[in-house]
Scaffold this motif. Structure first.
Motif, PDB file in Angstrom:
ATOM      1  N   THR A  66       0.854  -1.216  -0.044  1.00 47.33           N
ATOM      2  CA  THR A  66      -0.060   0.040   0.076  1.00 47.33           C
ATOM      3  C   THR A  66       0.928   1.231  -0.140  1.00 47.33           C
ATOM      4  O   THR A  66       0.650   2.123  -0.473  1.00 47.33           O
ATOM      5  CB  THR A  66      -0.629  -0.025   1.276  1.00 47.33           C
ATOM      6  OG1 THR A  66      -1.536  -1.118   1.495  1.00 47.33           O
ATOM      7  CG2 THR A  66      -1.797   1.070   1.217  1.00 47.33           C
ATOM      8  N   TRP A  69       1.915   1.604  -3.572  1.00 53.82           N
ATOM      9  CA  TRP A  69       0.893   2.523  -4.336  1.00 53.82           C
ATOM     10  C   TRP A  69       1.255   3.808  -4.054  1.00 53.82           C
ATOM     11  O   TRP A  69       1.142   4.557  -5.190  1.00 53.82           O
ATOM     12  CB  TRP A  69      -0.311   1.991  -4.044  1.00 53.82           C
ATOM     13  CG  TRP A  69      -0.986   0.759  -4.047  1.00 53.82           C
ATOM     14  CD1 TRP A  69      -0.573   0.115  -4.851  1.00 53.82           C
ATOM     15  CD2 TRP A  69      -2.194   0.196  -3.615  1.00 53.82           C
ATOM     16  NE1 TRP A  69      -1.219  -1.211  -5.014  1.00 53.82           N
ATOM     17  CE2 TRP A  69      -2.367  -0.884  -4.300  1.00 53.82           C
ATOM     18  CE3 TRP A  69      -3.350   0.768  -2.850  1.00 53.82           C
ATOM     19  CZ2 TRP A  69      -3.611  -1.936  -3.656  1.00 53.82           C
ATOM     20  CZ3 TRP A  69      -4.157  -0.078  -2.319  1.00 53.82           C
ATOM     21  CH2 TRP A  69      -4.424  -1.230  -2.835  1.00 53.82           C
ATOM     22  N   PHE A  91      -8.614  -4.949  -4.328  1.00 58.93           N
ATOM     23  CA  PHE A  91      -7.277  -4.342  -4.097  1.00 58.93           C
ATOM     24  C   PHE A  91      -7.503  -3.394  -5.402  1.00 58.93           C
ATOM     25  O   PHE A  91      -6.873  -2.222  -5.174  1.00 58.93           O
ATOM     26  CB  PHE A  91      -6.274  -5.239  -4.189  1.00 58.93           C
ATOM     27  CG  PHE A  91      -6.124  -6.118  -3.016  1.00 58.93           C
ATOM     28  CD1 PHE A  91      -5.791  -5.570  -2.095  1.00 58.93           C
ATOM     29  CD2 PHE A  91      -6.672  -7.391  -3.051  1.00 58.93           C
ATOM     30  CE1 PHE A  91      -5.859  -5.983  -0.823  1.00 58.93           C
ATOM     31  CE2 PHE A  91      -6.628  -8.021  -1.863  1.00 58.93           C
ATOM     32  CZ  PHE A  91      -6.219  -7.683  -0.721  1.00 58.93           C
ATOM     33  N   THR A 140      -4.209  -3.916 -11.736  1.00 57.91           N
ATOM     34  CA  THR A 140      -3.804  -4.909 -11.032  1.00 57.91           C
ATOM     35  C   THR A 140      -3.676  -5.957 -11.508  1.00 57.91           C
ATOM     36  O   THR A 140      -4.550  -6.955 -12.162  1.00 57.91           O
ATOM     37  CB  THR A 140      -5.168  -4.907  -9.960  1.00 57.91           C
ATOM     38  OG1 THR A 140      -5.369  -3.627  -9.203  1.00 57.91           O
ATOM     39  CG2 THR A 140      -4.826  -5.905  -8.797  1.00 57.91           C
ATOM     40  N   ASN A 142      -2.695  -9.025 -10.507  1.00 59.75           N
ATOM     41  CA  ASN A 142      -3.189 -10.291  -9.769  1.00 59.75           C
ATOM     42  C   ASN A 142      -4.155  -9.648  -8.996  1.00 59.75           C
ATOM     43  O   ASN A 142      -3.522  -9.173  -7.827  1.00 59.75           O
ATOM     44  CB  ASN A 142      -2.133 -11.173  -9.329  1.00 59.75           C
ATOM     45  CG  ASN A 142      -2.738 -12.488  -9.223  1.00 59.75           C
ATOM     46  OD1 ASN A 142      -3.017 -13.353  -9.998  1.00 59.75           O
ATOM     47  ND2 ASN A 142      -3.117 -12.587  -7.734  1.00 59.75           N
ATOM     48  N   THR A 144      -5.920 -10.100  -6.002  1.00 52.78           N
ATOM     49  CA  THR A 144      -5.902 -11.019  -4.927  1.00 52.78           C
ATOM     50  C   THR A 144      -7.350 -11.453  -4.374  1.00 52.78           C
ATOM     51  O   THR A 144      -7.624 -12.491  -3.865  1.00 52.78           O
ATOM     52  CB  THR A 144      -4.987 -10.780  -3.841  1.00 52.78           C
ATOM     53  OG1 THR A 144      -3.937  -9.919  -4.502  1.00 52.78           O
ATOM     54  CG2 THR A 144      -4.599 -12.015  -2.947  1.00 52.78           C
ATOM     55  N   ASP A 171       0.220  -3.058 -10.238  1.00 57.15           N
ATOM     56  CA  ASP A 171       0.331  -3.628  -8.911  1.00 57.15           C
ATOM     57  C   ASP A 171       0.570  -5.164  -9.127  1.00 57.15           C
ATOM     58  O   ASP A 171      -0.368  -5.880  -9.551  1.00 57.15           O
ATOM     59  CB  ASP A 171      -1.437  -3.420  -8.204  1.00 57.15           C
ATOM     60  CG  ASP A 171      -1.297  -4.254  -7.067  1.00 57.15           C
ATOM     61  OD1 ASP A 171      -0.461  -5.042  -6.643  1.00 57.15           O
ATOM     62  OD2 ASP A 171      -2.267  -4.023  -6.189  1.00 57.15           O
ATOM     63  N   SER A 174       0.646  -9.563  -5.737  1.00 53.13           N
ATOM     64  CA  SER A 174       0.388 -10.907  -5.377  1.00 53.13           C
ATOM     65  C   SER A 174       0.846 -11.872  -6.668  1.00 53.13           C
ATOM     66  O   SER A 174       0.334 -12.777  -6.871  1.00 53.13           O
ATOM     67  CB  SER A 174      -1.050 -11.536  -4.760  1.00 53.13           C
ATOM     68  OG  SER A 174      -1.836 -10.920  -5.897  1.00 53.13           O
ATOM     69  N   LYS A 197       4.642 -11.963   0.046  1.00 48.65           N
ATOM     70  CA  LYS A 197       4.102 -12.987  -0.805  1.00 48.65           C
ATOM     71  C   LYS A 197       4.759 -13.861  -1.463  1.00 48.65           C
ATOM     72  O   LYS A 197       5.507 -14.790  -0.867  1.00 48.65           O
ATOM     73  CB  LYS A 197       2.869 -12.341  -1.500  1.00 48.65           C
ATOM     74  CG  LYS A 197       1.905 -11.500  -0.671  1.00 48.65           C
ATOM     75  CD  LYS A 197       0.560 -10.949  -1.811  1.00 48.65           C
ATOM     76  CE  LYS A 197      -0.269  -9.986  -0.418  1.00 48.65           C
ATOM     77  NZ  LYS A 197      -1.372 -10.151  -0.174  1.00 48.65           N
TER      78      LYS A 197
HETATM   79  N1  PLP Z   1      -2.579  -5.180  -3.821  1.00 55.58           N
HETATM   80  C1  PLP Z   1      -2.776  -6.442  -3.847  1.00 55.58           C
HETATM   81  C2  PLP Z   1      -3.131  -7.169  -4.982  1.00 55.58           C
HETATM   82  C3  PLP Z   1      -3.010  -7.172  -2.712  1.00 55.58           C
HETATM   83  O1  PLP Z   1      -3.156  -8.358  -2.742  1.00 55.58           O
HETATM   84  C4  PLP Z   1      -2.367  -6.540  -1.583  1.00 55.58           C
HETATM   85  C5  PLP Z   1      -2.540  -7.138  -0.176  1.00 55.58           C
HETATM   86  O2  PLP Z   1      -2.994  -8.385  -0.008  1.00 55.58           O
HETATM   87  C6  PLP Z   1      -2.339  -4.938  -1.429  1.00 55.58           C
HETATM   88  C7  PLP Z   1      -2.086  -4.631  -2.728  1.00 55.58           C
HETATM   89  C8  PLP Z   1      -1.717  -4.364  -0.277  1.00 55.58           C
HETATM   90  O3  PLP Z   1      -0.468  -4.525   0.125  1.00 55.58           O
HETATM   91  P1  PLP Z   1      -0.154  -4.769   1.435  1.00 55.58           P
HETATM   92  O4  PLP Z   1      -1.038  -5.320   2.242  1.00 55.58           O
HETATM   93  O5  PLP Z   1       1.200  -5.172   1.500  1.00 55.58           O
HETATM   94  O6  PLP Z   1      -0.191  -3.146   1.803  1.00 55.58           O
END
Ligand code: PLP
Length: 396
Positions: A66, A69, A91, A140, A142, A144, A171, A174, A197
């Protein structure tokens, strides 16, 4: 009291290999010492390999995906910039919300949760953007939350076909390190991941890889940034260090994890994830249940989101797995809560572990009221995982 191993089958944090755990058990050291770069040099080099970039640079920010991002946005864009995104899972939803909060004008395409990035729609919008108002496209890779992998190369092609100059943000939280990711080949400008991950380490580090084009954009970007200033970070990285105190044990862990990944080899890692994921999907098919992903071309090899049958509450499946069988399954996020449970199959994982996850999910489903045959999913996955002897001699 819980006895035996706890089973972790959420899509991150993932299982941390023993070698990585041990590598983190180090005395504290001076992160400003002249030889600190000995620790970070191989991390930067191996991460670039994992990202598939020779042209780009990689920055490590204490934080998580995050945070990266935010770093990606605030270091390359300008307040009020128009960006193109799709929302098809939790996400992509959260990233779009962040972009709005940071003052970007988000052209958001809402899709069913289970769809992939809308390459054709992106192509149409980019083609119609004659004056280049769109400054970035976000993908994005993948999702998640839904177990969907999107076509980043397709989005690159849409940008190229439209002769569009927007930055491509991806992103890969994952995906990177588990399934193929080709930053340079796909013309990705900013790619985000985290330590917890595919990189098989505890959470605590976010990674941001940037292309030369993104570095150029950084020079004219006027968004506010402080902790996440990429120029500060890259300057410190040039000397092998950080502008502030880094989580040193975690760096040792990530270094060990990357060394392990280089030993296994990225093609082998990708093949292993594909094989393990195929077994899980075969099990779900044997149960007669649907995946959240809309189409086989979208199936993720790192996480499978399973729709529970009518009348069954996915929260119950997850609760039973956890309380009775000491096994964590991923929950349904946002609107999928109660409708979906997820099996994370990425990182340090093998066939036996996946069979455990499938077997426990099967029992939890039955106990939660699903009408499925015990053993059906396990047997279906075994068929995928079984190494059939190639010659009669080998049977002996
Ligand atoms: N993006 C994706 C696709 C995610 O799966 C996640 C977390 O699971 C995030 C962003 C957020 O990442 P973080 O929890 O490391 O801040």
């Amino acid at each position: 009291m819980k006895t035996g191993l706890s089973h972790l089958f959420i899509p991150g944090p993932t299982n941390v290999p023993e070698t990585v755990r041990r590598a983190m058990n180090v005395p504290m050291q001076d992160h400003r010492a002249p030889d600190f770069g000995d620790l970070t040099a191989s991390i930067f080099a191996d991460l670039k390999t994992v990202y598939g970039t020779t042209k780009g640079r990689v920055a490590l920010f204490p934080g998580s995906g995050t945070g990266c991002w935010e770093a990606a946005i605030t270091n390359t864009l300008n307040p009020g910039d128009k960006v193109l995104m799709a929302r098809h899972g939790q996400f992509s939803h959260l990233w779009a919300e962040m972009a709005k909060r940071l003052g970007l004008e988000v052209h958001l395409i809402d899709l069913p949760w289970g769809a992939g990035a809308p390459v054709k729609e992106f192509a149409r919008i980019l083609g119609a953007d004659r004056h280049g108002e769109i400054k970035a496209v976000f993908v994005t890779h993948n999702e998640t939350a839904t177990g969907v992998t999107s076509d980043v190369a397709g989005v690159r092609k849409a940008l190229d076909d439209a002769l569009h100059d927007a930055l491509l943000f991806v992103d890969g939280v994952s995906s990177i390190g588990s399934i193929p990711f080709r930053m340079d080949d796909w013309g990705v400008d900013l790619a985000v991941t985290g330590s917890q991950k595919g990189l098989m380490s505890p959470a605590g580090l976010g990674m941001l890889a940037v292309s030369p084009k993104a570095l150029k954009a950084m020079e004219s970007s006027t968004m506010h940034r402080a902790f996440f200033d990429l120029a500060d970070m890259l300057r410190a990285h040039d000397g092998g260090s950080f502008p502030y105190t880094p989580p040193v044990p975690l760096l040792h862990g990530v270094k060990a994890a990357l060394t392990r990944m280089m030993e296994e080899g990225l093609p082998n890692i990708h093949a292993r994830h594909k094989r393990l994921a195929s077994g899980v999907r075969r099990a779900v098919a044997a149960w007669g249940l649907d995946l959240c992903a809309e189409h086989p071309t979208l199936y993720s090899d790192t996480v499978t989101a399973v729709r529970v049958p009518e009348g069954v509450d996915a929260r119950e499946v997850i609760r039973i797995a956890y309380e009775r069988y000491n096994c964590s399954l991923g929950s349904g996020l946002g609107p999928l809560n109660g409708k979906v449970f997820r099996i994370g199959h990425l990182g340090d994982l093998n066939e036996g572990m996946c069979l455990t996850a499938i077997s426990i999910a099967e029992m939890a489903l039955v106990e939660a009221g699903a009408r499925i045959k015990l053993g059906s999913g396990v047997a279906a996955a075994q068929e995928v995982y079984l190494m059939r002897p190639a010659t009669p001699e080998l049977r002996l």
